[in-house]
Design a protein around this motif. Structure first.
Motif, PDB file in Angstrom:
ATOM      1  N   HIS A  29       0.866  -1.186   0.000  1.00 47.51           N
ATOM      2  CA  HIS A  29       0.000   0.000   0.000  1.00 47.51           C
ATOM      3  C   HIS A  29       0.892   1.222   0.000  1.00 47.51           C
ATOM      4  O   HIS A  29       1.390   1.649   1.047  1.00 47.51           O
ATOM      5  CB  HIS A  29      -0.916  -0.017   1.226  1.00 47.51           C
ATOM      6  CG  HIS A  29      -1.922   1.098   1.247  1.00 47.51           C
ATOM      7  ND1 HIS A  29      -3.065   1.051   2.014  1.00 47.51           N
ATOM      8  CD2 HIS A  29      -1.961   2.297   0.609  1.00 47.51           C
ATOM      9  CE1 HIS A  29      -3.760   2.157   1.846  1.00 47.51           C
ATOM     10  NE2 HIS A  29      -3.098   2.940   0.998  1.00 47.51           N
ATOM     11  N   LYS A  44      -8.845  -1.260  -4.858  1.00 43.53           N
ATOM     12  CA  LYS A  44      -9.252  -0.519  -3.673  1.00 43.53           C
ATOM     13  C   LYS A  44     -10.526   0.249  -3.985  1.00 43.53           C
ATOM     14  O   LYS A  44     -10.674   0.787  -5.083  1.00 43.53           O
ATOM     15  CB  LYS A  44      -8.138   0.449  -3.238  1.00 43.53           C
ATOM     16  CG  LYS A  44      -8.445   1.189  -1.934  1.00 43.53           C
ATOM     17  CD  LYS A  44      -7.278   2.043  -1.442  1.00 43.53           C
ATOM     18  CE  LYS A  44      -7.655   2.811  -0.181  1.00 43.53           C
ATOM     19  NZ  LYS A  44      -6.662   3.819   0.220  1.00 43.53           N
ATOM     20  N   TYR A  88     -13.205   3.215  -2.063  1.00 43.04           N
ATOM     21  CA  TYR A  88     -13.250   4.221  -1.007  1.00 43.04           C
ATOM     22  C   TYR A  88     -14.687   4.465  -0.571  1.00 43.04           C
ATOM     23  O   TYR A  88     -15.574   4.592  -1.413  1.00 43.04           O
ATOM     24  CB  TYR A  88     -12.678   5.548  -1.519  1.00 43.04           C
ATOM     25  CG  TYR A  88     -11.176   5.566  -1.682  1.00 43.04           C
ATOM     26  CD1 TYR A  88     -10.568   4.984  -2.793  1.00 43.04           C
ATOM     27  CD2 TYR A  88     -10.362   6.185  -0.741  1.00 43.04           C
ATOM     28  CE1 TYR A  88      -9.192   5.007  -2.952  1.00 43.04           C
ATOM     29  CE2 TYR A  88      -8.981   6.217  -0.898  1.00 43.04           C
ATOM     30  CZ  TYR A  88      -8.399   5.627  -1.999  1.00 43.04           C
ATOM     31  OH  TYR A  88      -7.037   5.651  -2.152  1.00 43.04           O
ATOM     32  N   HIS A 137     -11.221   1.306   1.966  1.00 46.93           N
ATOM     33  CA  HIS A 137     -10.961   2.476   2.818  1.00 46.93           C
ATOM     34  C   HIS A 137     -12.269   2.795   3.516  1.00 46.93           C
ATOM     35  O   HIS A 137     -13.221   3.276   2.885  1.00 46.93           O
ATOM     36  CB  HIS A 137     -10.478   3.657   1.972  1.00 46.93           C
ATOM     37  CG  HIS A 137     -10.204   4.886   2.781  1.00 46.93           C
ATOM     38  ND1 HIS A 137      -9.033   5.599   2.667  1.00 46.93           N
ATOM     39  CD2 HIS A 137     -10.931   5.544   3.732  1.00 46.93           C
ATOM     40  CE1 HIS A 137      -9.066   6.628   3.502  1.00 46.93           C
ATOM     41  NE2 HIS A 137     -10.216   6.623   4.163  1.00 46.93           N
ATOM     42  N   VAL A 190      -8.143  -1.621   4.837  1.00 46.48           N
ATOM     43  CA  VAL A 190      -6.813  -0.998   4.853  1.00 46.48           C
ATOM     44  C   VAL A 190      -6.697   0.036   5.980  1.00 46.48           C
ATOM     45  O   VAL A 190      -7.688   0.493   6.535  1.00 46.48           O
ATOM     46  CB  VAL A 190      -6.464  -0.342   3.491  1.00 46.48           C
ATOM     47  CG1 VAL A 190      -6.328  -1.403   2.413  1.00 46.48           C
ATOM     48  CG2 VAL A 190      -7.475   0.715   3.093  1.00 46.48           C
ATOM     49  N   HIS A 191      -5.473   0.379   6.280  1.00 44.47           N
ATOM     50  CA  HIS A 191      -5.061   1.399   7.266  1.00 44.47           C
ATOM     51  C   HIS A 191      -5.998   1.522   8.473  1.00 44.47           C
ATOM     52  O   HIS A 191      -6.570   2.587   8.734  1.00 44.47           O
ATOM     53  CB  HIS A 191      -4.782   2.759   6.628  1.00 44.47           C
ATOM     54  CG  HIS A 191      -5.766   3.260   5.607  1.00 44.47           C
ATOM     55  ND1 HIS A 191      -7.104   3.308   5.835  1.00 44.47           N
ATOM     56  CD2 HIS A 191      -5.583   3.774   4.362  1.00 44.47           C
ATOM     57  CE1 HIS A 191      -7.714   3.816   4.776  1.00 44.47           C
ATOM     58  NE2 HIS A 191      -6.803   4.100   3.863  1.00 44.47           N
TER      59      HIS A 191
HETATM   60 ZN    ZN Z   1      -7.147   4.930   1.975  1.00 44.86          ZN
END
Ligand code: ZN
Ligand code: DUC
Ligand code: ZN
Length: 472
Positions: free
Chosen positions: A61, A154, A156, A186, A241-242
């Motif tokens: 990432h 990915k 969002y 995300h 993610v994150h």
């Molecule tokens: Zn992100």
């Protein structure tokens, strides 16, 4: 008689995701050809002298030369970004080919190949970003690209120019299920962020530190739970993610407890930064640490460490999103100190990711060396269909290796090789750094100097994800 190997790394303390053992590593034509004691001579010999040797890092990432709305521009392209990666021990990067709303996904991929071509110093693959799932994208472009080796994308749940609504999320998750791709999510609630941001702005609270107040953990928790529920409806694995702290972690534990395949990623900023790094007053310096989700507090850092140790997290990535601080194309768009909503989101970390985790995680006694390898190399390679070519030290795998120097020093930005004018980790005491990085059998970083060879890095088409959910 000609030497049996192009290169032999002798007396290595080899660490993989499953074992640590002593061996020499024999390399032929960029791949590992033999592991064993007292191997025959190589054309070149490197003595690891008992130091730890891990597989090269896989940073799954990171954002490099991703097109931005002017005047904003990313500081690192494939040259400087992969240079920094190599000097920090990362030998494979997976940045994002991003579709624009109204644009074609295939055009985004073609454009991104042009940006990478001939510039990368380490191998690279692409994730896709799907921001406009039109019938054409869902029926043709996305399945076609997955079949061609772009097996992850990915999506969002926030950012106006990228976000999908729930129906669109279900549509793309159904494509992931049908074609065996990995969906990365995300998870932040866009409407809640907008509502909070307007309230803060109405009260004159526009300094960088209010970025954290506009994206509290409830915003991440709600979206994480919603993403999990949508994936459950479609019956498809997802990777969040994150992940920044306790609230999202609890949702992921809940999902696992219910037998759902939910993988999770975290990043150095959630271990080493807190919301205080965005500023304690209304000064602008905190813009350096504006990223989303924002860093939380010490207690949440501990929750993230616990998740790294106990198997909650699958992958440890940098989310390197490089913007210069003192620059009109960076954190001061057009040369202005802007309200927090206009500060480009992201911080650099591609070069410091591994050393931070090795120093505080392994040498700090929080995770084992095997777990370090699993999180930073093996699992990302499995999640995105690059294992066993990448992510391990085994016969037949690419000869991507890091020889670790364990020594204490205080980090400063001048030691780094990215094109960003700061690191958020300046002043941090590190206890290790790659003493050598070998990519495809070539020394790219010798602990002092970077050894460039334009075009060394090759594009890697990805296979199907091979990650398996942890047993409950
Ligand atoms: Zn992100
Ligand atoms: N957040 C993202 O989602 N991507 C890039 C950087 C950031 O802060
Ligand atoms: Zn990102």
């Amino acid at each position: 008689m000609s030497p049996a190997f192009d290169l032999v790394v002798r007396r290595a303390r080899v660490a993989t995701a499953s074992d640590c053992f002593d061996a020499d590593i024999g390399i032929v034509a960029g791949r590992i050809a033999q592991l064993g004691a007292a191997l025959a001579p190589g054309l070149r010999e490197i003595d690891a002298a008992g130091r730890v040797v891990t597989p090269g890092g896989v940073d799954a990432h990171c954002h490099l030369d991703q097109p931005m709305a002017p005047p904003v521009r990313m500081a690192d392209d494939f040259d400087t970004g992969t240079r920094a990666a190599a000097c920090g021990g990362t030998t494979t990067v997976i940045p994002f080919a991003a579709q624009h709303k109204g644009g074609s996904l295939r055009d985004a991929v073609a454009d991104y190949h042009r940006r990478a071509e001939g510039k990368a110093h380490v191998d690279y693959a692409f994730h896709l970003i799907v921001s406009d799932p039109t019938p054409q994208v869902l029926a043709s472009e996305l399945p076609g690209l997955i079949a061609e080796g772009y097996t992850s994308f990915k999506v969002y749940m926030t950012y106006d120019d990228l976000k999908l609504d729930d129906g669109q999320m279900l549509d793309v998750l159904a494509v992931a299920r049908e074609h065996g791709a990995m969906a990365m999510i995300h998870a932040e609630n866009a409407d809640a962020i907008e509502w909070l941001t307007r309230r803060l702005e109405a009260a004159g609270r526009t300094a960088p530190r209010f970025h954290a107040a506009s994206r509290p953990m409830a915003v991440e928790r709600e979206a994480t739970h919603r993403a999990i529920s949508l994936a459950e409806l479609v019956d498809v694995p997802i990777l969040i993610v994150h992940v920044s702290g306790r609230e999202a972690v609890e949702q992921i534990r809940w999902a696992r407890g219910h037998g759902l395949s939910v993988f999770a990623e975290t990043c150095p900023q959630y271990l080493f930064l807190t919301a205080a790094d965005l500023g304690l007053d209304d000064g602008y310096q905190g813009a350096r640490c504006v990223c989303s989700p924002p860093p939380r507090d010490k207690a949440n850092q501990q929750v993230i460490w616990d998740g790294l140790a106990d198997g909650l997290f699958t992958v440890f990535s940098s989310d390197h999103a490089p913007f210069r601080y003192d620059a009109p194309e960076g954190k001061k768009p057009g040369g202005q100190e802007v309200a927090f909503r206009h500060i480009p989101n992201g911080i650099p970390g591609i070069e410091t990711r591994l050393a931070l985790l090795y120093s505080e995680g392994v040498l700090g006694g929080r995770i084992t060396l095997e777990r370090f390898v699993e999180l930073s190399s093996t699992n990302p390679a499995k999640a995105y269909g690059l294992h066993p070519r990448k992510g391990t030290i085994a016969i037949g795998s690419d000869a991507d290796l890091v020889i670790w120097d364990e020594r204490e020093f205080v980090l400063s930005n001048d030691q780094l090789h990215h094109a960003v004018d700061y690191t958020p980790y300046a002043g941090q005491t590190l206890r290790a750094w790659p003493g050598m990085t070998i990519a495809g059998g070539e020394v790219v970083w010798d602990g002092r100097d970077f050894h460039p060879r334009a075009g060394r890095g090759r594009f890697l088409p990805c296979g199907a994800p091979t990650l398996r959910p942890r047993p409950r």
